[in-house]
Design a protein around this motif. Structure first.
Motif, short mmCIF file in Angstrom:
data_model
loop_
_atom_site.label_atom_id
_atom_site.label_comp_id
_atom_site.label_asym_id
_atom_site.label_seq_id
_atom_site.Cartn_x
_atom_site.Cartn_y
_atom_site.Cartn_z
N HIS A 112 20.43 -33.54 85.74
CA HIS A 112 19.63 -34.52 86.49
C HIS A 112 18.72 -35.22 85.51
CE1 HIS A 112 20.41 -34.00 90.81
NE2 HIS A 112 20.75 -32.77 90.48
N ILE A 113 18.86 -36.54 85.39
CA ILE A 113 18.01 -37.31 84.50
C ILE A 113 17.62 -38.61 85.19
CG2 ILE A 113 19.16 -36.34 82.47
CD1 ILE A 113 20.40 -39.12 82.05
N TYR A 114 16.53 -39.20 84.73
CA TYR A 114 16.15 -40.50 85.25
C TYR A 114 17.01 -41.59 84.60
CZ TYR A 114 11.99 -38.59 87.56
OH TYR A 114 11.14 -37.90 88.38
N ALA A 115 17.31 -42.61 85.37
CA ALA A 115 18.20 -43.67 84.90
C ALA A 115 17.62 -44.43 83.71
CB ALA A 115 18.51 -44.64 86.03
N HIS A 116 16.29 -44.42 83.57
CA HIS A 116 15.68 -45.17 82.46
C HIS A 116 15.53 -44.35 81.19
CE1 HIS A 116 12.20 -43.28 84.57
NE2 HIS A 116 11.72 -43.14 83.34
N LEU A 141 20.53 -40.88 78.72
CA LEU A 141 21.69 -41.22 79.54
C LEU A 141 22.87 -41.63 78.66
CD1 LEU A 141 23.10 -41.79 82.23
CD2 LEU A 141 22.00 -44.04 82.24
N ALA A 142 22.62 -42.37 77.60
CA ALA A 142 23.71 -42.80 76.72
C ALA A 142 24.41 -41.61 76.08
CB ALA A 142 23.15 -43.74 75.64
N TRP A 143 23.65 -40.56 75.74
CA TRP A 143 24.24 -39.35 75.15
C TRP A 143 25.17 -38.67 76.16
CZ3 TRP A 143 24.20 -34.15 76.38
CH2 TRP A 143 24.55 -33.24 75.38
N TYR A 144 24.69 -38.54 77.39
CA TYR A 144 25.53 -37.90 78.41
C TYR A 144 26.81 -38.69 78.63
CZ TYR A 144 21.89 -34.57 79.79
OH TYR A 144 20.98 -33.54 79.80
N GLU A 145 26.70 -40.00 78.75
CA GLU A 145 27.88 -40.81 79.01
C GLU A 145 28.85 -40.77 77.84
OE1 GLU A 145 26.13 -44.17 82.08
OE2 GLU A 145 25.99 -44.55 79.93
N LEU A 150 6.67 -45.79 106.33
CA LEU A 150 5.46 -45.01 106.05
C LEU A 150 4.71 -45.53 104.83
CD1 LEU A 150 6.83 -41.41 106.72
CD2 LEU A 150 5.43 -42.82 108.24
N GLY A 151 5.33 -46.41 104.06
CA GLY A 151 4.63 -47.02 102.93
C GLY A 151 5.10 -46.57 101.56
N PHE A 152 6.15 -45.75 101.47
CA PHE A 152 6.67 -45.33 100.17
C PHE A 152 7.30 -46.54 99.47
CE2 PHE A 152 6.43 -41.22 102.22
CZ PHE A 152 6.14 -40.34 101.19
N ARG A 153 7.13 -46.58 98.13
CA ARG A 153 7.68 -47.66 97.34
C ARG A 153 8.54 -47.07 96.22
NH1 ARG A 153 6.80 -49.64 101.30
NH2 ARG A 153 5.30 -51.26 101.85
N PRO A 154 9.70 -47.68 95.94
CA PRO A 154 10.58 -47.15 94.89
C PRO A 154 9.88 -47.07 93.53
CG PRO A 154 11.73 -48.80 96.20
CD PRO A 154 10.27 -48.87 96.59
N TRP A 155 10.18 -46.00 92.79
CA TRP A 155 9.56 -45.81 91.47
C TRP A 155 10.60 -45.57 90.38
CZ3 TRP A 155 9.25 -41.04 88.64
CH2 TRP A 155 8.49 -41.12 87.47
N ALA A 156 11.63 -44.76 90.67
CA ALA A 156 12.65 -44.44 89.67
C ALA A 156 13.92 -44.04 90.40
CB ALA A 156 12.18 -43.32 88.75
N VAL A 157 15.00 -43.87 89.62
CA VAL A 157 16.27 -43.38 90.16
C VAL A 157 16.66 -42.14 89.38
CG1 VAL A 157 18.72 -43.85 90.52
CG2 VAL A 157 17.03 -45.66 90.90
N ASP A 158 16.86 -41.04 90.11
CA ASP A 158 17.30 -39.78 89.52
C ASP A 158 18.82 -39.73 89.61
OD1 ASP A 158 17.40 -37.25 88.48
OD2 ASP A 158 16.70 -36.25 90.29
#
Length: 307
Positions: free
Chosen positions: A107-111, A115-119, A288-296
């Motif tokens: 599990h890693i963040y998209a940013h 990620l390049a190593w895994y791919e 409820l007011g949540f705003r996107p922050w990252a993608v796991d």
């Protein structure tokens, strides 16, 4: 490069390395200590520090996933301090050796640059989880409340702990709700004994912040909050309602009770993660007011068990 096995008293060193490499996904020393000690007999945990020129510059760990356990699958995690990323290829050789009989996931963040190593090594994304944040500083929940059916009441896990029948009912509710999560790779179900051990040994457990909806004696929904290593923040766990009791406003009421708890206890932010396919929960969080922050990103590789 040399790999040296973790020692049980080195949680502080691991935490320092982890938080230096991944400051946007921090961990606490007490959290790490308890997780290292809480492995059930049927679970795997292998951890190694990466050393170069007598300095500890990173780590590699392989373990039975805390969430989403599946036969033959281990979760991997690694990190290298700035200036030592060239060791990543040697880490891959170590990973192949240690995990050859399993199907590693991560599990890693998209940013993250990792990620390049895994791919490059054949890992593929199979799931995307949206991480969202709610700022509690201007919280106004009053307009969001809706009346619940009179037969529904809300209690907490703190009122159930120590009563085996209620603990079993809570476990069975969670098992049912997790089966409904729109995930590509459904979880395998832990036994009640393993679940209970994992739950009560979890350093992030807050029993009074697990809100449970009842109709009579029957548990029909839940919304959980958990401690976070992020400063002034609290994180959500599972939220769900049984199919028989959906569209009655129960999920909203449970989430609002959780947000009230977070605000009353001085937290500034609530952090949540939801599968991108889970449109109903994403929509509720937006209301409820949540705003996107990252993608796991959940990634896996086609390593196959041998024998």
């Amino acid at each position: 490069m040399r790999l040296r096995p973790f020692n049980p008293d080195e949680a502080e060193l691991y935490t320092h390395l982890h938080n230096t490499v991944y400051p946007d996904r921090p961990r606490r020393v007490d959290e790490v200590q308890k997780l290292w000690q809480a492995q059930a007999p049927d679970q795997i945990f292998r951890g190694f520090f990466v050393e170069e020129s007598s300095q500890t510059v990173g780590w590699l760990s392989l373990f039975t996933p805390r969430y989403g356990p599946r036969t033959g699958r281990l979760e991997i995690e690694w990190g290298l301090l700035p200036g030592h990323q060239a060791l990543a290829e040697e880490l891959w050789v170590a990973l192949e050796r240690e995990a050859a009989r399993y199907r590693p996931k991560a599990h890693i963040y998209a940013h993250w640059p990792e990620l390049a190593w895994y791919e490059a090594h054949g890992f593929q994304v199979y799931e995307r989880i949206r991480i969202s944040i709610l700022d509690l500083s201007a919280l106004n929940l009053a307009p969001l409340w809706r009346p619940l059916p009179p037969s529904i009441r809300i209690s907490t896990f703190a009122d159930c702990a120590g009563h085996e029948a209620l603990e079993r009912a809570y476990y069975e509710l969670i098992v049912q709700l997790r089966q409904d999560i729109p995930t590509v790779k459904p979880d395998e179900t832990w036994s009640f004994e393993t679940w209970r051990t994992q739950t009560f040994n979890d350093p992030n457990l807050i029993p009074e912040a697990h809100f449970i909806a009842f109709e009579g004696p029957t548990m029909v929904g839940v919304s959980q909050l958990e401690r976070s290593a992020r400063l002034h923040s609290i994180e959500t766990g599972l939220t769900g309602v049984l199919p028989s009791h959906r569209r009655l406003g129960i999920a909203r009421a449970l989430k609002l009770r959780a947000l009230e708890y977070a605000h009353a206890h001085g937290y500034q932010r609530v952090i949540t993660g939801n599968h991108e396919a889970n449109r109903p929960m994403l929509a509720l969080n937006e209301v409820l007011g949540f705003r996107p922050w990252a993608v796991d990103l959940a990634l896996s590789t086609p390593f196959a068990p041998q024998g």
